[in-house]
Design an enzyme around this catalytic site. Structure first.
Site, PDB file in Angstrom:
ATOM      1  N   HIS A   2       1.013  -1.588   0.186  1.00  0.00           N
ATOM      2  CA  HIS A   2      -0.001  -0.275  -0.385  1.00  0.00           C
ATOM      3  C   HIS A   2       0.939   1.584  -0.196  1.00  0.00           C
ATOM      4  O   HIS A   2       2.002   1.531   1.278  1.00  0.00           O
ATOM      5  CB  HIS A   2      -0.856  -0.398   1.354  1.00  0.00           C
ATOM      6  N   CYS A   3       0.844   2.091  -0.930  1.00  0.00           N
ATOM      7  CA  CYS A   3       2.063   3.231  -1.338  1.00  0.00           C
ATOM      8  C   CYS A   3       1.014   4.259  -0.597  1.00  0.00           C
ATOM      9  O   CYS A   3       0.142   4.581  -0.957  1.00  0.00           O
ATOM     10  CB  CYS A   3       2.012   3.409  -2.362  1.00  0.00           C
ATOM     11  N   PRO A   4       1.863   4.861   0.502  1.00  0.00           N
ATOM     12  CA  PRO A   4       1.672   6.465   1.254  1.00  0.00           C
ATOM     13  C   PRO A   4       1.090   7.878   0.305  1.00  0.00           C
ATOM     14  O   PRO A   4       0.695   8.180   0.352  1.00  0.00           O
ATOM     15  CB  PRO A   4       2.492   6.342   2.722  1.00  0.00           C
ATOM     16  N   SER A  35      -1.686   6.772  -1.948  1.00  0.00           N
ATOM     17  CA  SER A  35      -3.566   6.525  -1.234  1.00  0.00           C
ATOM     18  C   SER A  35      -4.346   5.953  -2.160  1.00  0.00           C
ATOM     19  O   SER A  35      -5.494   5.490  -1.688  1.00  0.00           O
ATOM     20  CB  SER A  35      -3.945   7.896  -1.213  1.00  0.00           C
ATOM     21  N   ASN A  36      -3.012   4.489  -2.203  1.00  0.00           N
ATOM     22  CA  ASN A  36      -3.825   3.047  -2.893  1.00  0.00           C
ATOM     23  C   ASN A  36      -2.742   1.909  -3.118  1.00  0.00           C
ATOM     24  O   ASN A  36      -2.044   2.665  -2.599  1.00  0.00           O
ATOM     25  CB  ASN A  36      -3.403   3.810  -4.426  1.00  0.00           C
TER      26      ASN A  36
END
Length: 399
Positions: free
Chosen positions: A120-122, A125-126
């Site tokens: 989950h890539c901060p 946000s996805n």
């Protein structure tokens, strides 16, 4: 703490957008007013073309649905399901109350199982998944290419300023321009360096058809193999069970070109469908309902492990062992009960490496650092409910 983390994550996308806009557009303003080397028309087109590609790919990385597992999905291959159960790799997610396909993980932020979840890539946000990975790769590629081109333009102007450093100040750029140039150079260089490393890692994952989570699992498996060599190829499991640890090759690597095709939107293939991933792990094996006698020939470390398990069984009763105690509960208990002769039960920072949940890779990362719901990954994946198994068996017989 949770609210603070959520607030910071909401600022991630605006921060990235601000960075893109600052580098792409204020740099053009600086170049257009830099008398010593004004921006050429061809350079303007290239900068804006790269910026457009970056905007489009970043937008897609942020907005494309990472996917979900259909509620009625079930393994079509009964042998594969049996193999998953035999290898102690549970494929039922209690969070979603549904089957979990191979390579899927339950994301603690998206709150659902994500197909072929990478992390989950901060910054987007996805989740980076089977559906968003192609957009993520393109975003990194255009960002590195665009900032690499911008770096050449900035360095060219910086070299001109450095060459004329001995001239009177009124003959060169103003103080504001000098400060702007310095900020552009530092910010673009640092961002380019970080994204270049990330792009290389991502391309390596693409070429080997390995997700970030699976890289963690591969390193975990190699660690277990090294440990097992000291115990004759076995590791102590719950309830006195000895688990045989054998080297297992990663089954999803199907050749570099096929890996690239599948990673950029193709179907996920597997060489040998009888193999289950990740490999068997002592900490993922369900605890038996009744206590098992210790085998003769256990080492001191194995005997100590079994004594703790037997003591826990005596305190709680046999029936309560159908579900394992949460890792953090076991960790606190181990801290209280382990004596000084139990070497290796605690790491220098107080975390236990006596189970997969507490284990960290060489970079000090846990699965939770990639966005995986660790509770769902280790504790809420139960055996598949009997009613579901009976329904699945009846469906197979009708076929």
């Amino acid at each position: 703490m949770l609210c603070s983390s959520f607030s910071i994550s909401r600022l991630a996308i605006p921060a990235v957008c601000t960075l893109i806009a600052f580098l792409a557009y204020t740099s053009q303003y600086f170049f257009l007013h830099f008398a010593e080397a004004p921006l050429r028309e061809s350079e303007v087109w290239r900068i804006n073309l790269f910026a457009l590609c970056i905007w489009i790919c970043y937008y897609r990385s942020c907005t494309v649905d990472p996917g979900h597992i259909p509620k009625d999905w079930a393994p079509s291959d009964r042998e594969q399901l049996d193999a998953d159960q035999a290898s102690s790799r549970q494929r039922w997610c209690r969070r979603c109350d549904a089957f979990k396909p191979p390579r899927a993980h339950h994301c603690k932020t998206c709150r659902r199982c994500i197909p072929k979840m990478d992390h989950h890539c901060p910054w987007t946000s996805n989740c980076v998944s089977h559906f968003t990975f192609p957009h993520f790769v393109r975003f990194l590629f255009y960002a590195v290419m665009g900032m690499g081109y911008l770096e050449t333009l900035i360095v060219e102007r910086a070299a001109i300023v450095w060459a004329s450093r001995n001239l009177p100040s009124y003959l060169g750029p103003s103080v504001v321009q000098m400060a702007h140039l310095l900020v552009l150079l530092v910010l673009n260089s640092l961002t380019l360096f970080v994204l270049f490393i990330l792009l290389v890692q991502t391309l390596h994952s693409l070429g080997s058809n390995t997700t970030t989570i699976e890289s963690w699992e591969i390193e975990r498996h190699e660690t277990l193999l090294r440990r097992a060599r000291h115990f004759g190829g076995y590791l102590p499991g719950p309830g006195g069970v000895r688990v045989r640890i054998q080297k297992q090759e990663f089954p999803y690597d199907i050749g570099i070109w096929s890996n690239i095709r599948d990673g950029m939107g193709g179907s996920a293939n597997i060489i040998d469908p009888s193999l289950s991933w990740p490999p068997p792990d002592p900490d993922r094996i369900p605890v038996p309902a009744t206590n098992q006698q210790s085998h003769n020939g256990f080492t001191a470390a194995e005997a100590a492990f079994n004594r703790r398990q037997a003591g826990d069984l005596k305190r709680r009763g046999p029936g309560d062992f159908q579900r394992r105690k949460r890792f953090h509960t076991r960790l606190d208990q181990d801290r209280r009960e382990s004596d000084s002769s139990d070497e290796g039960s605690q790491t220098s920072n107080g975390d236990s490496d006596n189970g997969e949940e507490g284990w960290r890779n060489s970079e000090g990362e846990r699965l939770g650092d990639f966005g995986v719901d660790e509770d769902a990954e280790f504790y809420d994946e139960e055996d598949i409910p009997l009613a579901i198994l009976m329904q699945q068996r009846a469906w197979q017989q009708r076929k």
